[in-house]
Design a protein around this motif. Structure first.
Motif, PDB file in Angstrom:
ATOM      1  N   TYR A  87       6.837   1.395  18.955  1.00  0.00           N
ATOM      2  CA  TYR A  87       7.611   0.932  18.069  1.00  0.00           C
ATOM      3  C   TYR A  87       6.422   0.209  16.809  1.00  0.00           C
ATOM      4  N   ILE A  88       5.605  -0.490  17.496  1.00  0.00           N
ATOM      5  CA  ILE A  88       4.454  -0.966  16.721  1.00  0.00           C
ATOM      6  C   ILE A  88       3.809   0.160  15.881  1.00  0.00           C
ATOM      7  N   GLU A  89       3.445   1.103  16.373  1.00  0.00           N
ATOM      8  CA  GLU A  89       2.757   2.127  16.230  1.00  0.00           C
ATOM      9  C   GLU A  89       3.373   2.808  14.988  1.00  0.00           C
ATOM     10  N   VAL A  90       4.705   3.120  15.123  1.00  0.00           N
ATOM     11  CA  VAL A  90       5.415   3.648  14.236  1.00  0.00           C
ATOM     12  C   VAL A  90       5.562   3.104  12.903  1.00  0.00           C
ATOM     13  N   THR A  91       5.953   1.794  12.982  1.00  0.00           N
ATOM     14  CA  THR A  91       5.831   0.696  11.929  1.00  0.00           C
ATOM     15  C   THR A  91       4.454   0.782  11.160  1.00  0.00           C
ATOM     16  N   TYR A  92       3.214   0.465  11.978  1.00  0.00           N
ATOM     17  CA  TYR A  92       2.155   0.639  11.459  1.00  0.00           C
ATOM     18  C   TYR A  92       1.828   1.989  10.523  1.00  0.00           C
ATOM     19  N   ARG A  93       2.367   3.037  10.673  1.00  0.00           N
ATOM     20  CA  ARG A  93       2.418   4.304   9.954  1.00  0.00           C
ATOM     21  C   ARG A  93       3.299   4.543   9.107  1.00  0.00           C
ATOM     22  N   THR A  94       3.937   3.648   8.733  1.00  0.00           N
ATOM     23  CA  THR A  94       5.068   3.681   7.726  1.00  0.00           C
ATOM     24  C   THR A  94       4.508   3.531   6.232  1.00  0.00           C
ATOM     25  N   ASP A  95       4.714   4.741   5.716  1.00  0.00           N
ATOM     26  CA  ASP A  95       4.232   4.700   4.404  1.00  0.00           C
ATOM     27  C   ASP A  95       5.081   3.865   3.195  1.00  0.00           C
ATOM     28  N   LYS A  96       4.548   3.557   2.008  1.00  0.00           N
ATOM     29  CA  LYS A  96       5.448   2.876   0.938  1.00  0.00           C
ATOM     30  C   LYS A  96       6.550   3.268   0.940  1.00  0.00           C
ATOM     31  N   ARG A 141       6.209 -10.328  22.795  1.00  0.00           N
ATOM     32  CA  ARG A 141       7.297 -10.882  21.817  1.00  0.00           C
ATOM     33  C   ARG A 141       6.651 -11.543  20.581  1.00  0.00           C
ATOM     34  N   LEU A 142       5.595 -11.918  20.704  1.00  0.00           N
ATOM     35  CA  LEU A 142       4.867 -12.577  19.376  1.00  0.00           C
ATOM     36  C   LEU A 142       4.168 -11.129  18.933  1.00  0.00           C
ATOM     37  N   ALA A 143       3.717 -10.123  19.350  1.00  0.00           N
ATOM     38  CA  ALA A 143       3.132  -8.898  18.808  1.00  0.00           C
ATOM     39  C   ALA A 143       4.549  -8.190  17.723  1.00  0.00           C
ATOM     40  N   PHE A 144       5.502  -8.177  18.676  1.00  0.00           N
ATOM     41  CA  PHE A 144       6.734  -7.864  17.887  1.00  0.00           C
ATOM     42  C   PHE A 144       7.051  -8.432  16.685  1.00  0.00           C
ATOM     43  N   LEU A 145       7.125  -9.748  16.741  1.00  0.00           N
ATOM     44  CA  LEU A 145       7.358 -10.855  15.660  1.00  0.00           C
ATOM     45  C   LEU A 145       6.203 -10.565  14.597  1.00  0.00           C
ATOM     46  N   ALA A 146       5.103 -10.489  14.871  1.00  0.00           N
ATOM     47  CA  ALA A 146       3.913 -10.396  14.014  1.00  0.00           C
ATOM     48  C   ALA A 146       4.089  -8.879  13.169  1.00  0.00           C
ATOM     49  N   ASN A 147       4.556  -7.985  14.048  1.00  0.00           N
ATOM     50  CA  ASN A 147       4.838  -6.808  13.426  1.00  0.00           C
ATOM     51  C   ASN A 147       5.889  -6.671  12.238  1.00  0.00           C
ATOM     52  N   GLU A 148       7.166  -7.198  12.587  1.00  0.00           N
ATOM     53  CA  GLU A 148       8.274  -7.428  11.898  1.00  0.00           C
ATOM     54  C   GLU A 148       7.857  -8.248  10.716  1.00  0.00           C
ATOM     55  N   GLY A 149       7.095  -9.434  10.928  1.00  0.00           N
ATOM     56  CA  GLY A 149       6.962 -10.308   9.677  1.00  0.00           C
ATOM     57  C   GLY A 149       5.919  -9.541   8.607  1.00  0.00           C
ATOM     58  N   LEU A 150       4.882  -8.753   9.135  1.00  0.00           N
ATOM     59  CA  LEU A 150       3.895  -8.385   8.369  1.00  0.00           C
ATOM     60  C   LEU A 150       4.597  -7.202   7.449  1.00  0.00           C
ATOM     61  N   PHE A 151       5.399  -6.171   8.293  1.00  0.00           N
ATOM     62  CA  PHE A 151       6.368  -5.158   7.514  1.00  0.00           C
ATOM     63  C   PHE A 151       7.086  -5.585   6.747  1.00  0.00           C
ATOM     64  N   MET A 152       7.901  -6.632   6.715  1.00  0.00           N
ATOM     65  CA  MET A 152       8.801  -7.387   5.829  1.00  0.00           C
ATOM     66  C   MET A 152       8.059  -7.884   4.705  1.00  0.00           C
ATOM     67  N   LEU A 153       6.978  -8.685   4.948  1.00  0.00           N
ATOM     68  CA  LEU A 153       6.130  -9.189   3.831  1.00  0.00           C
ATOM     69  C   LEU A 153       5.653  -8.211   3.023  1.00  0.00           C
ATOM     70  N   GLU A 165      -6.533  -4.400   4.952  1.00  0.00           N
ATOM     71  CA  GLU A 165      -6.152  -5.919   5.645  1.00  0.00           C
ATOM     72  C   GLU A 165      -4.933  -5.432   6.385  1.00  0.00           C
ATOM     73  N   TRP A 166      -4.232  -4.455   6.183  1.00  0.00           N
ATOM     74  CA  TRP A 166      -3.152  -3.828   6.909  1.00  0.00           C
ATOM     75  C   TRP A 166      -3.778  -3.463   8.083  1.00  0.00           C
ATOM     76  N   ARG A 167      -4.582  -2.675   7.927  1.00  0.00           N
ATOM     77  CA  ARG A 167      -5.316  -2.051   9.234  1.00  0.00           C
ATOM     78  C   ARG A 167      -5.779  -3.242  10.264  1.00  0.00           C
ATOM     79  N   GLU A 168      -6.577  -3.960   9.506  1.00  0.00           N
ATOM     80  CA  GLU A 168      -7.178  -5.230  10.478  1.00  0.00           C
ATOM     81  C   GLU A 168      -6.113  -6.015  11.136  1.00  0.00           C
ATOM     82  N   ILE A 169      -4.788  -6.330  10.520  1.00  0.00           N
ATOM     83  CA  ILE A 169      -3.851  -7.023  10.936  1.00  0.00           C
ATOM     84  C   ILE A 169      -3.393  -6.267  12.202  1.00  0.00           C
ATOM     85  N   TYR A 170      -3.017  -5.039  11.934  1.00  0.00           N
ATOM     86  CA  TYR A 170      -2.371  -4.321  12.955  1.00  0.00           C
ATOM     87  C   TYR A 170      -3.337  -4.190  14.218  1.00  0.00           C
TER      88      TYR A 170
END
Length: 185
Positions: A87-96, A141-153, A165-170
């Motif tokens: 789930y986190i990897e798919v979110t990370y690869r999401t383009d603009k 759970r914290l990784a999931f919430l960080a993933n969602e927060g980063l993606f939404m922000l 920054e995107w790569r570093e945070i992931y």
């Protein structure tokens, strides 16, 4: 007498998503979708019924595509942690464009309580099988919430960030998952 022209539902959904992405949910009307798709208002209504049903179809298509990407990444019969990692990897690869699409869908869902409930249930299921009473489960759970927060922000444009920054945070989020799974980083 003219021949009945079949409506391509995916083309109509593409047009609806483009409206939401570029002009906002308030601009999503049956008439606007019909014009954007190059069909009659009746064509949209015969395919989707109401605006709410159109939004439900948009959400269903987006959810199906996202779940398929997770399944491809996770492999057959993944553990709950492997599924979360996928789930986190798919979110990370999401383009603009995909991020804009997701943000538009989220905005649409927030305005429709019946769709919001589906979204809430889907989110609740994302951590199924992970034991939150353990430190590992809490890190997951914290990784999931960080993933969602980063993606939404990023998707809603609330926080500008470079690709670096995107790569570093992931990398940090992946580190939380590594800790949760007892992997060496």
């Amino acid at each position: 007498m003219g021949r009945y022209q079949a409506v391509d539902r995916d083309s109509v959904l593409d047009a609806a998503e483009l409206i939401v992405r570029t002009r906002g949910i308030a601009a999503l009307t049956i008439d606007a979708v019909a014009k954007a798709a190059g069909i009659s208002k009746g064509g949209v209504q015969s395919s989707f019924g109401t605006k709410d049903q159109l939004i439900a179809a948009m959400y269903a298509r987006w959810g199906t595509e996202f779940e398929a990407a997770i399944a491809r990444q996770a492999g057959e019969e993944p553990s709950p942690m492997a599924r979360l990692r996928a789930y986190i990897e798919v979110t990370y690869r999401t383009d603009k464009a995909e991020g804009d699409r997701a943000a538009g869908m989220m905005a649409a869902l927030l305005n429709a309580p019946e769709h919001l409930r589906q979204f809430q249930q889907w989110y609740a299921s994302q951590l199924d099988g992970i034991d939150m009473s353990t430190p590992e489960g809490r890190r997951a759970r914290l990784a999931f919430l960080a993933n969602e927060g980063l993606f939404m922000l990023r998707s809603f444009g609330f926080m500008k960030m470079s690709e670096r920054e995107w790569r570093e945070i992931y990398a940090d989020i992946r580190g939380l998952l590594d800790d949760a799974e007892g992997r060496k980083t």
